[in-house]
Motif scaffolding. Structure first.
Motif, PDB file in Angstrom:
ATOM      1  N   ARG A   1       0.846  -1.171   0.000  1.00 52.42           N
ATOM      2  CA  ARG A   1       0.000   0.000   0.000  1.00 52.42           C
ATOM      3  C   ARG A   1       0.890   1.233   0.000  1.00 52.42           C
ATOM      4  NH1 ARG A   1      -4.460  -1.611   4.595  1.00 52.42           N
ATOM      5  NH2 ARG A   1      -5.111  -3.505   3.594  1.00 52.42           N
ATOM      6  N   ILE A   2       0.542   2.174  -0.817  1.00 48.57           N
ATOM      7  CA  ILE A   2       1.266   3.432  -0.868  1.00 48.57           C
ATOM      8  C   ILE A   2       0.262   4.536  -0.597  1.00 48.57           C
ATOM      9  CG2 ILE A   2       2.705   4.961  -2.246  1.00 48.57           C
ATOM     10  CD1 ILE A   2       3.447   2.468  -3.920  1.00 48.57           C
ATOM     11  N   GLY A   3       0.424   5.217   0.544  1.00 47.69           N
ATOM     12  CA  GLY A   3      -0.540   6.217   0.954  1.00 47.69           C
ATOM     13  C   GLY A   3      -0.186   7.612   0.495  1.00 47.69           C
ATOM     14  N   PHE A   4      -1.180   8.336   0.057  1.00 45.23           N
ATOM     15  CA  PHE A   4      -1.076   9.745  -0.291  1.00 45.23           C
ATOM     16  C   PHE A   4      -2.144  10.483   0.500  1.00 45.23           C
ATOM     17  CE2 PHE A   4       0.462   7.357  -3.937  1.00 45.23           C
ATOM     18  CZ  PHE A   4       1.701   7.958  -4.158  1.00 45.23           C
ATOM     19  N   SER A   5      -2.180  11.798   0.425  1.00 50.80           N
ATOM     20  CA  SER A   5      -3.134  12.547   1.243  1.00 50.80           C
ATOM     21  C   SER A   5      -4.583  12.284   0.838  1.00 50.80           C
ATOM     22  CB  SER A   5      -2.835  14.049   1.170  1.00 50.80           C
ATOM     23  OG  SER A   5      -2.942  14.498  -0.165  1.00 50.80           O
ATOM     24  N   ALA A   6      -4.856  12.027  -0.437  1.00 52.61           N
ATOM     25  CA  ALA A   6      -6.241  11.878  -0.883  1.00 52.61           C
ATOM     26  C   ALA A   6      -6.612  10.449  -1.271  1.00 52.61           C
ATOM     27  CB  ALA A   6      -6.508  12.800  -2.069  1.00 52.61           C
ATOM     28  N   GLU A   8      -5.083   5.940  -1.522  1.00 48.95           N
ATOM     29  CA  GLU A   8      -4.090   4.904  -1.248  1.00 48.95           C
ATOM     30  C   GLU A   8      -4.007   3.993  -2.462  1.00 48.95           C
ATOM     31  OE1 GLU A   8      -4.038   2.696   2.681  1.00 48.95           O
ATOM     32  OE2 GLU A   8      -4.795   1.123   1.351  1.00 48.95           O
ATOM     33  N   LEU A   9      -2.819   3.826  -3.010  1.00 47.33           N
ATOM     34  CA  LEU A   9      -2.606   2.855  -4.086  1.00 47.33           C
ATOM     35  C   LEU A   9      -2.292   1.504  -3.461  1.00 47.33           C
ATOM     36  CD1 LEU A   9      -0.412   4.883  -6.597  1.00 47.33           C
ATOM     37  CD2 LEU A   9      -2.858   4.405  -6.724  1.00 47.33           C
ATOM     38  N   ARG A  10      -2.817   0.438  -4.064  1.00 48.90           N
ATOM     39  CA  ARG A  10      -2.639  -0.904  -3.514  1.00 48.90           C
ATOM     40  C   ARG A  10      -2.137  -1.846  -4.593  1.00 48.90           C
ATOM     41  NH1 ARG A  10      -7.858  -2.121   0.222  1.00 48.90           N
ATOM     42  NH2 ARG A  10      -7.352  -0.665   1.856  1.00 48.90           N
ATOM     43  N   LEU A  11      -1.111  -2.617  -4.279  1.00 47.27           N
ATOM     44  CA  LEU A  11      -0.584  -3.628  -5.178  1.00 47.27           C
ATOM     45  C   LEU A  11      -0.703  -4.971  -4.487  1.00 47.27           C
ATOM     46  CD1 LEU A  11       0.935  -4.497  -7.741  1.00 47.27           C
ATOM     47  CD2 LEU A  11       3.058  -4.068  -6.488  1.00 47.27           C
ATOM     48  N   PHE A  12      -1.331  -5.920  -5.164  1.00 48.86           N
ATOM     49  CA  PHE A  12      -1.522  -7.255  -4.617  1.00 48.86           C
ATOM     50  C   PHE A  12      -0.690  -8.228  -5.443  1.00 48.86           C
ATOM     51  CE2 PHE A  12      -5.245  -4.758  -3.733  1.00 48.86           C
ATOM     52  CZ  PHE A  12      -5.521  -5.035  -2.402  1.00 48.86           C
ATOM     53  N   VAL A  38      -7.051   1.044  -5.947  1.00 59.55           N
ATOM     54  CA  VAL A  38      -7.005   2.371  -5.358  1.00 59.55           C
ATOM     55  C   VAL A  38      -8.128   2.464  -4.318  1.00 59.55           C
ATOM     56  CG1 VAL A  38      -8.447   3.419  -7.158  1.00 59.55           C
ATOM     57  CG2 VAL A  38      -6.906   4.847  -5.832  1.00 59.55           C
ATOM     58  N   LYS A  39      -7.789   3.015  -3.152  1.00 62.34           N
ATOM     59  CA  LYS A  39      -8.768   3.234  -2.086  1.00 62.34           C
ATOM     60  C   LYS A  39      -8.888   4.736  -1.874  1.00 62.34           C
ATOM     61  CE  LYS A  39      -9.537   2.350   2.821  1.00 62.34           C
ATOM     62  NZ  LYS A  39      -8.969   1.718   4.033  1.00 62.34           N
ATOM     63  N   VAL A  40     -10.119   5.237  -1.951  1.00 58.38           N
ATOM     64  CA  VAL A  40     -10.372   6.666  -1.826  1.00 58.38           C
ATOM     65  C   VAL A  40     -11.278   6.889  -0.619  1.00 58.38           C
ATOM     66  CG1 VAL A  40     -11.321   8.704  -2.954  1.00 58.38           C
ATOM     67  CG2 VAL A  40     -10.203   6.927  -4.327  1.00 58.38           C
ATOM     68  N   PRO A  41     -10.815   7.662   0.381  1.00 64.56           N
ATOM     69  CA  PRO A  41     -11.686   7.967   1.513  1.00 64.56           C
ATOM     70  C   PRO A  41     -12.811   8.907   1.094  1.00 64.56           C
ATOM     71  CG  PRO A  41      -9.479   8.911   1.832  1.00 64.56           C
ATOM     72  CD  PRO A  41      -9.487   8.207   0.520  1.00 64.56           C
ATOM     73  N   LEU A  42     -14.026   8.594   1.520  1.00 64.46           N
ATOM     74  CA  LEU A  42     -15.180   9.446   1.248  1.00 64.46           C
ATOM     75  C   LEU A  42     -15.545  10.283   2.463  1.00 64.46           C
ATOM     76  CD1 LEU A  42     -17.335   6.805  -0.652  1.00 64.46           C
ATOM     77  CD2 LEU A  42     -15.867   8.577  -1.648  1.00 64.46           C
ATOM     78  N   ASP A  55     -13.273   1.489  -2.881  1.00 70.51           N
ATOM     79  CA  ASP A  55     -12.119   0.730  -3.338  1.00 70.51           C
ATOM     80  C   ASP A  55     -12.408   0.186  -4.738  1.00 70.51           C
ATOM     81  OD1 ASP A  55      -9.498  -0.595  -2.475  1.00 70.51           O
ATOM     82  OD2 ASP A  55     -10.660  -2.331  -3.117  1.00 70.51           O
ATOM     83  N   ALA A  56     -11.485   0.395  -5.655  1.00 70.04           N
ATOM     84  CA  ALA A  56     -11.581  -0.171  -7.002  1.00 70.04           C
ATOM     85  C   ALA A  56     -10.329  -1.006  -7.247  1.00 70.04           C
ATOM     86  CB  ALA A  56     -11.693   0.937  -8.042  1.00 70.04           C
ATOM     87  N   LEU A  57     -10.510  -2.147  -7.885  1.00 71.46           N
ATOM     88  CA  LEU A  57      -9.422  -3.101  -8.082  1.00 71.46           C
ATOM     89  C   LEU A  57      -9.514  -3.691  -9.476  1.00 71.46           C
ATOM     90  CD1 LEU A  57      -7.291  -4.986  -6.427  1.00 71.46           C
ATOM     91  CD2 LEU A  57      -9.200  -6.570  -6.382  1.00 71.46           C
TER      92      LEU A  57
END
Length: 180
Positions: A1-6, A8-12, A38-42, A55-57
């Motif tokens: 997981r790579i977190g940014f302010s807006a 999170e990118l996720r690699l599985f 990608v996970k986007v906080p709402l 979350d979209a994958l």
């Protein structure tokens, strides 16, 4: 997981699966597909009292025969996290996913309460339902997590698939890179 302010990118990475069947059941082993998400906080923050994310994958057909899709797949999921007390939370997820190796699209539902102990240890137990037009599956799973540092998590988990009476065991490792 790579977190940014807006977001999170996720690699599985490819998970290795070792399937040992009972009498009349084939044994198999191989790798599952790799995926990028990608996970986007709402909604999040103490004032809300909960966190809601999207979350979209997308998965690429890279796994071994029997464990991989024949084409690209994906999932869209809403994730709800509700903290309770100082050491617990309840996670509930609902989404639509395409299944592996020719399985049709399915709705997924998951409810998992979790507790942390002493800051480094945690435990959870959950229920997952995969609702497909051809065949439904329901799982009970549990696990223990250990955080040797704030950027590394180790876990061991296991569970039971209710309809088939199959059991599974897993081991995990998650590490955090990026902005904090």
């Amino acid at each position: 997981r790579i977190g940014f302010s807006a977001l999170e990118l996720r690699l599985f990475g490819n998970s290795f699966v070792l399937q040992r069947g009972g009498p009349g059941t084939p044994e198999d082993e191989g790798f599952e597909d790799v995926a990028l998400g990608v996970k986007v906080p709402l909604v999040r923050g103490p004032e809300a009292g909960y966190a809601l994310s999207f979350d979209a994958l997308v998965s690429a057909p890279t796994g071994s025969t029997g464990f991989a899709r024949d084409d690209w797949g994906g999932a869209l999921t809403l994730l709800l996290d509700i903290p309770w007390g100082r050491s617990g939370n309840l996670t509930a997820n609902a989404g639509l996913a395409s299944g592996p190796a020719g399985i049709q699209e399915a709705w997924t539902l998951n409810v998992t309460p979790a507790l942390s102990f002493g800051g480094s240890w945690g435990a959870y137990v959950g229920w997952t339902s995969i609702l497909a037009s051809s065949d439904d599956a329901h799982f009970v799973d549990t696990g223990i997590t250990y955080l040797p540092s704030k950027d590394l998590q180790l876990d061991v988990n296991g569970g039971w698939e209710v309809e088939s009476d199959d059991w599974f065991v897993g081991f995990g490792l998650a590490t955090r890179w990026g902005a904090r």
